[in-house]
Design a protein around this motif. Structure first.
Motif, mmCIF file in Angstrom:
data_model
loop_
_atom_site.group_PDB
_atom_site.id
_atom_site.type_symbol
_atom_site.label_atom_id
_atom_site.label_comp_id
_atom_site.label_asym_id
_atom_site.label_seq_id
_atom_site.Cartn_x
_atom_site.Cartn_y
_atom_site.Cartn_z
ATOM 1 N N GLU A 28 19.310 -11.958 -12.627
ATOM 2 C CA GLU A 28 19.103 -11.299 -11.348
ATOM 3 C C GLU A 28 19.251 -12.357 -10.265
ATOM 4 O O GLU A 28 18.644 -13.429 -10.359
ATOM 5 N N ALA A 29 20.052 -12.059 -9.261
ATOM 6 C CA ALA A 29 20.260 -12.984 -8.154
ATOM 7 C C ALA A 29 19.962 -12.272 -6.845
ATOM 8 O O ALA A 29 20.373 -11.114 -6.656
ATOM 9 N N ASN A 30 19.242 -12.949 -5.979
ATOM 10 C CA ASN A 30 18.898 -12.392 -4.675
ATOM 11 C C ASN A 30 19.311 -13.371 -3.594
ATOM 12 O O ASN A 30 18.964 -14.562 -3.648
ATOM 13 N N LEU A 31 20.044 -12.855 -2.611
ATOM 14 C CA LEU A 31 20.569 -13.695 -1.540
ATOM 15 C C LEU A 31 20.270 -13.046 -0.198
ATOM 16 O O LEU A 31 20.687 -11.911 0.052
ATOM 17 N N ASN A 32 19.529 -13.762 0.645
ATOM 18 C CA ASN A 32 19.264 -13.311 2.009
ATOM 19 C C ASN A 32 20.106 -14.143 2.973
ATOM 20 O O ASN A 32 20.097 -15.388 2.891
ATOM 21 N N ILE A 33 20.835 -13.475 3.859
ATOM 22 C CA ILE A 33 21.648 -14.136 4.871
ATOM 23 C C ILE A 33 21.076 -13.710 6.218
ATOM 24 O O ILE A 33 21.211 -12.557 6.630
ATOM 25 N N ARG A 38 21.080 -19.000 8.244
ATOM 26 C CA ARG A 38 20.011 -19.292 7.310
ATOM 27 C C ARG A 38 20.210 -18.485 6.030
ATOM 28 O O ARG A 38 20.616 -17.330 6.074
ATOM 29 N N TYR A 39 19.930 -19.124 4.904
ATOM 30 C CA TYR A 39 20.033 -18.403 3.634
ATOM 31 C C TYR A 39 18.779 -18.641 2.805
ATOM 32 O O TYR A 39 18.100 -19.663 2.926
ATOM 33 N N GLU A 40 18.478 -17.681 1.955
ATOM 34 C CA GLU A 40 17.443 -17.797 0.926
ATOM 35 C C GLU A 40 18.066 -17.273 -0.358
ATOM 36 O O GLU A 40 18.575 -16.145 -0.386
ATOM 37 N N PHE A 41 18.052 -18.075 -1.399
ATOM 38 C CA PHE A 41 18.758 -17.699 -2.635
ATOM 39 C C PHE A 41 17.867 -17.943 -3.839
ATOM 40 O O PHE A 41 17.183 -18.963 -3.940
ATOM 41 N N ALA A 42 17.891 -16.989 -4.765
ATOM 42 C CA ALA A 42 17.151 -17.138 -6.024
ATOM 43 C C ALA A 42 18.002 -16.584 -7.172
ATOM 44 O O ALA A 42 18.626 -15.525 -7.037
ATOM 45 N N TYR A 43 18.002 -17.302 -8.267
ATOM 46 C CA TYR A 43 18.740 -16.881 -9.467
ATOM 47 C C TYR A 43 17.806 -17.084 -10.659
ATOM 48 O O TYR A 43 17.335 -18.204 -10.912
ATOM 49 N N VAL A 44 17.528 -16.014 -11.383
ATOM 50 C CA VAL A 44 16.676 -16.077 -12.579
ATOM 51 C C VAL A 44 17.448 -15.440 -13.730
ATOM 52 O O VAL A 44 17.860 -14.275 -13.649
ATOM 53 N N GLY A 45 17.641 -16.201 -14.776
ATOM 54 C CA GLY A 45 18.377 -15.652 -15.919
ATOM 55 C C GLY A 45 19.097 -16.740 -16.686
ATOM 56 O O GLY A 45 18.584 -17.845 -16.839
ATOM 57 N N GLN A 46 20.281 -16.415 -17.150
ATOM 58 C CA GLN A 46 21.014 -17.306 -18.049
ATOM 59 C C GLN A 46 22.275 -17.869 -17.396
ATOM 60 O O GLN A 46 22.908 -17.224 -16.559
ATOM 61 N N ILE A 47 22.585 -19.082 -17.788
ATOM 62 C CA ILE A 47 23.896 -19.684 -17.549
ATOM 63 C C ILE A 47 24.412 -20.108 -18.913
ATOM 64 O O ILE A 47 23.670 -20.645 -19.730
ATOM 65 N N GLN A 48 25.682 -19.859 -19.172
ATOM 66 C CA GLN A 48 26.227 -20.207 -20.481
ATOM 67 C C GLN A 48 27.517 -20.999 -20.343
ATOM 68 O O GLN A 48 28.281 -20.835 -19.394
ATOM 69 N N MET A 49 27.710 -21.876 -21.290
ATOM 70 C CA MET A 49 28.930 -22.669 -21.373
ATOM 71 C C MET A 49 29.760 -22.101 -22.508
ATOM 72 O O MET A 49 29.334 -22.108 -23.662
ATOM 73 N N ILE A 259 27.435 -10.581 -20.352
ATOM 74 C CA ILE A 259 27.213 -10.830 -18.929
ATOM 75 C C ILE A 259 26.669 -9.543 -18.348
ATOM 76 O O ILE A 259 27.326 -8.506 -18.364
ATOM 77 N N ASP A 260 25.433 -9.607 -17.886
ATOM 78 C CA ASP A 260 24.740 -8.411 -17.420
ATOM 79 C C ASP A 260 23.843 -8.821 -16.267
ATOM 80 O O ASP A 260 22.748 -9.342 -16.469
ATOM 81 N N GLY A 261 24.328 -8.618 -15.041
ATOM 82 C CA GLY A 261 23.591 -9.128 -13.906
ATOM 83 C C GLY A 261 23.494 -8.156 -12.750
ATOM 84 O O GLY A 261 24.232 -7.169 -12.670
ATOM 85 N N LEU A 262 22.570 -8.462 -11.854
ATOM 86 C CA LEU A 262 22.388 -7.689 -10.636
ATOM 87 C C LEU A 262 22.309 -8.655 -9.468
ATOM 88 O O LEU A 262 21.454 -9.557 -9.446
ATOM 89 N N LEU A 263 23.208 -8.500 -8.511
ATOM 90 C CA LEU A 263 23.202 -9.296 -7.284
ATOM 91 C C LEU A 263 22.732 -8.407 -6.140
ATOM 92 O O LEU A 263 23.305 -7.340 -5.898
ATOM 93 N N THR A 264 21.680 -8.847 -5.448
ATOM 94 C CA THR A 264 21.175 -8.141 -4.278
ATOM 95 C C THR A 264 21.326 -9.036 -3.062
ATOM 96 O O THR A 264 20.867 -10.189 -3.080
ATOM 97 N N VAL A 265 21.970 -8.530 -2.048
ATOM 98 C CA VAL A 265 22.172 -9.279 -0.806
ATOM 99 C C VAL A 265 21.485 -8.532 0.330
ATOM 100 O O VAL A 265 21.682 -7.328 0.501
#
Length: 310
Positions: A28-33, A38-49, A259-265
């Motif tokens: 889940e990723a949340n981005l405030n613009i 000004r930005y506020e960003f948070a990413y919680v979850g997985q990163i894979q190689m 890959i299963d994500g939700l981006l909220t802006v």
């Protein structure tokens, strides 16, 4: 600039062809613009190689040649008894003269007989030398892939748990990375949180020491002051992920988790355009946009994009 571009291409093309990529997993990723800068960003979850085939770079092994598995034969011509050696066949290699090669063939019409015989010392030594040359080629290729992966990922080598753990420990030393945990395989569980001034550019993730960056999310300042959201590393019909996935039928797709994500802006600016399915919802002076991101999203759907003015 041209020289830098050539170096970048030389480094990245072999990796892209072999499907070494940095990708999200479940997240889940949340981005405030906000307020234009000004930005506020948070990413919680997985990163894979990702890595090709079995998901890791495996060091080849030199397999000893067993002379008992080397089949040697002669082709003896019926007309004059002339003898021609046939190229030896080893182990499970295709054997055109084997019993199962062509059971329907009428061998009585052949102008020669195939006669089994003991292999000569030279034939055995030649086969050992061939195996060694093949092994040395694979080792060179493995060392090249390891070197490129180390440069691409900033030290981590897919399939090497020690380098993956060290990579996680090192990444946690950098601002924003509140948690980086090697979850086994090529997966990292991460919690990233950062805020600040956009300036001309913001992107996530940025890998320390990595010689090639391909971020999931970007904010880019336009000349007129507008802020544009781009997502080069995750989705879109022309994105690298979808291009790699198209190889799946050929068995060359990388081994990856879903890959299963939700981006909220969220923004208090004016949304000029965006390609989220539902456009945006309003909450006071805030506009809220959401995108689902994953392999089940139609390939015809572009990656998340938005243009915001203040």
């Amino acid at each position: 600039m041209k020289q830098m571009f050539k170096i970048l291409i030389a480094l990245t093309v072999p990796l892209l062809l072999s499907a070494c990529l940095l990708l999200p997993g479940k997240f889940e990723a949340n981005l405030n613009i906000l307020d234009g800068d000004r930005y506020e960003f948070a990413y919680v979850g997985q990163i894979q190689m990702s890595a090709p085939n079995d998901g890791k770079l495996s060091k080849p092994e030199l397999v000893a040649i067993d002379p008992a598995q080397l089949k040697c034969r002669d082709r003896v011509y019926k007309s004059d008894g002339r003898i021609n050696p046939i190229t030896p066949v080893y182990g499970n290699e295709y054997d055109r003269y084997g019993k199962d090669a062509n059971p329907d063939q009428d061998i009585s019409t052949r102008s020669y007989d195939v006669v089994d015989r003991d292999c000569t010392e030279k034939e055995i030594e030649d086969r050992k030398a061939q195996a060694k040359r093949s092994y040395e080629r694979k080792v060179r290729r493995y060392e090249e892939e390891v070197s490129m992966a180390r440069a691409f990922f900033g030290g981590a080598i897919p399939g090497d748990d020690e380098t993956m753990v060290k990579f996680a420990e090192r990444l946690e030393k950098y601002r924003g990375w509140e948690k980086v945990e090697h979850a086994g395989g090529n997966i990292f569980n991460v919690e990233y949180k950062e805020s600040g001034t956009i300036g001309n550019y913001f992107s996530f993730p940025i890998m320390p020491d990595a010689q090639f960056q391909y971020p999931f999310f970007q904010l880019v300042r336009r000349a007129d002051g507008a802020v544009e959201l781009l997502t080069p590393g995750i989705a879109g019909q022309g994105g690298i992920f979808n291009l790699i996935m198209q190889k799946e039928a050929g068995g060359k797709a990388p081994k990856i988790s879903d890959i299963d994500g939700l981006l909220t802006v969220e923004t208090n600016g004016k949304v000029i355009n965006n390609n989220s399915i539902d456009g945006f919802a309003e909450n006071g002076d805030r506009k809220i946009m959401r995108w689902e991101i994953g392999k089940d999203v139609p390939m015809s759907q572009e990656g998340p994009r938005a243009l915001i003015r203040f």
